[in-house]
Motif scaffolding. Structure first.
Motif, PDB file in Angstrom:
ATOM      1  N   ASP A   5       0.862  -1.177   0.000  1.00 44.74           N
ATOM      2  CA  ASP A   5       0.000   0.000   0.000  1.00 44.74           C
ATOM      3  C   ASP A   5       0.898   1.227   0.000  1.00 44.74           C
ATOM      4  O   ASP A   5       1.892   1.270   0.703  1.00 44.74           O
ATOM      5  N   LYS A  28      -4.159   1.286  -3.298  1.00 43.52           N
ATOM      6  CA  LYS A  28      -4.028   0.049  -2.541  1.00 43.52           C
ATOM      7  C   LYS A  28      -4.677  -1.090  -3.299  1.00 43.52           C
ATOM      8  O   LYS A  28      -5.594  -0.870  -4.087  1.00 43.52           O
ATOM      9  N   THR A  29      -4.175  -2.285  -3.065  1.00 43.14           N
ATOM     10  CA  THR A  29      -4.794  -3.448  -3.680  1.00 43.14           C
ATOM     11  C   THR A  29      -6.179  -3.617  -3.067  1.00 43.14           C
ATOM     12  O   THR A  29      -6.382  -3.360  -1.879  1.00 43.14           O
ATOM     13  N   SER A  30      -7.127  -4.006  -3.893  1.00 46.18           N
ATOM     14  CA  SER A  30      -8.501  -4.102  -3.417  1.00 46.18           C
ATOM     15  C   SER A  30      -9.268  -5.123  -4.230  1.00 46.18           C
ATOM     16  O   SER A  30      -9.016  -5.305  -5.429  1.00 46.18           O
ATOM     17  N   THR A  31     -10.206  -5.791  -3.587  1.00 45.59           N
ATOM     18  CA  THR A  31     -11.083  -6.710  -4.307  1.00 45.59           C
ATOM     19  C   THR A  31     -12.343  -5.995  -4.778  1.00 45.59           C
ATOM     20  O   THR A  31     -13.191  -6.589  -5.433  1.00 45.59           O
ATOM     21  N   TRP A  32     -12.477  -4.724  -4.420  1.00 46.33           N
ATOM     22  CA  TRP A  32     -13.663  -3.971  -4.829  1.00 46.33           C
ATOM     23  C   TRP A  32     -13.682  -3.741  -6.338  1.00 46.33           C
ATOM     24  O   TRP A  32     -12.642  -3.522  -6.948  1.00 46.33           O
ATOM     25  N   TRP A  75      -7.080   0.072  -6.164  1.00 50.42           N
ATOM     26  CA  TRP A  75      -8.041   1.149  -5.884  1.00 50.42           C
ATOM     27  C   TRP A  75      -7.264   2.444  -5.689  1.00 50.42           C
ATOM     28  O   TRP A  75      -6.352   2.505  -4.858  1.00 50.42           O
TER      29      TRP A  75
END
Length: 96
Positions: A5, A28-32, A75
């Motif tokens: 992040d 940031k890495t996100s699954t959204w 994201w």
């Protein structure tokens, strides 16, 4: 590997050399997906947000010159604090 992040303040020149706009870029890495970003983040911050399609991204403009979008599992949030126009925010988001 996992991306760390990262948050940074970035200064970018727009249009003229004398015109330097500073903004904060957080990613940031996100699954959204875009809908989750809208439902969980944007709508809570600003009911009057705008949605723009550009460069294959769904970009949400909200608050006083802020933008957020998801691209490739990352994201992104740009906080312009009013120093970037909507057009500049979209330009920026399309280029990252």
């Amino acid at each position: 590997g996992k991306l760390n992040d990262s948050t940074g303040v970035v200064a970018t020149r727009f249009n003229s050399n004398s015109d330097i706009r500073a903004y904060r870029l957080t990613r940031k890495t996100s699954t959204w997906d875009s809908q989750a970003v809208r439902d969980n983040f944007v709508a809570g911050n600003d009911k009057q947000y705008q949605t723009v399609q550009s460069g294959g991204r769904t970009i949400y403009l909200y608050g006083n010159g802020n933008a957020t979008w998801v691209n490739g599992g990352i994201w992104y949030v740009v906080q312009g604090n009013g120093s970037l126009s909507n057009r500049q925010l979209v330009e920026l988001a399309s280029s990252i």
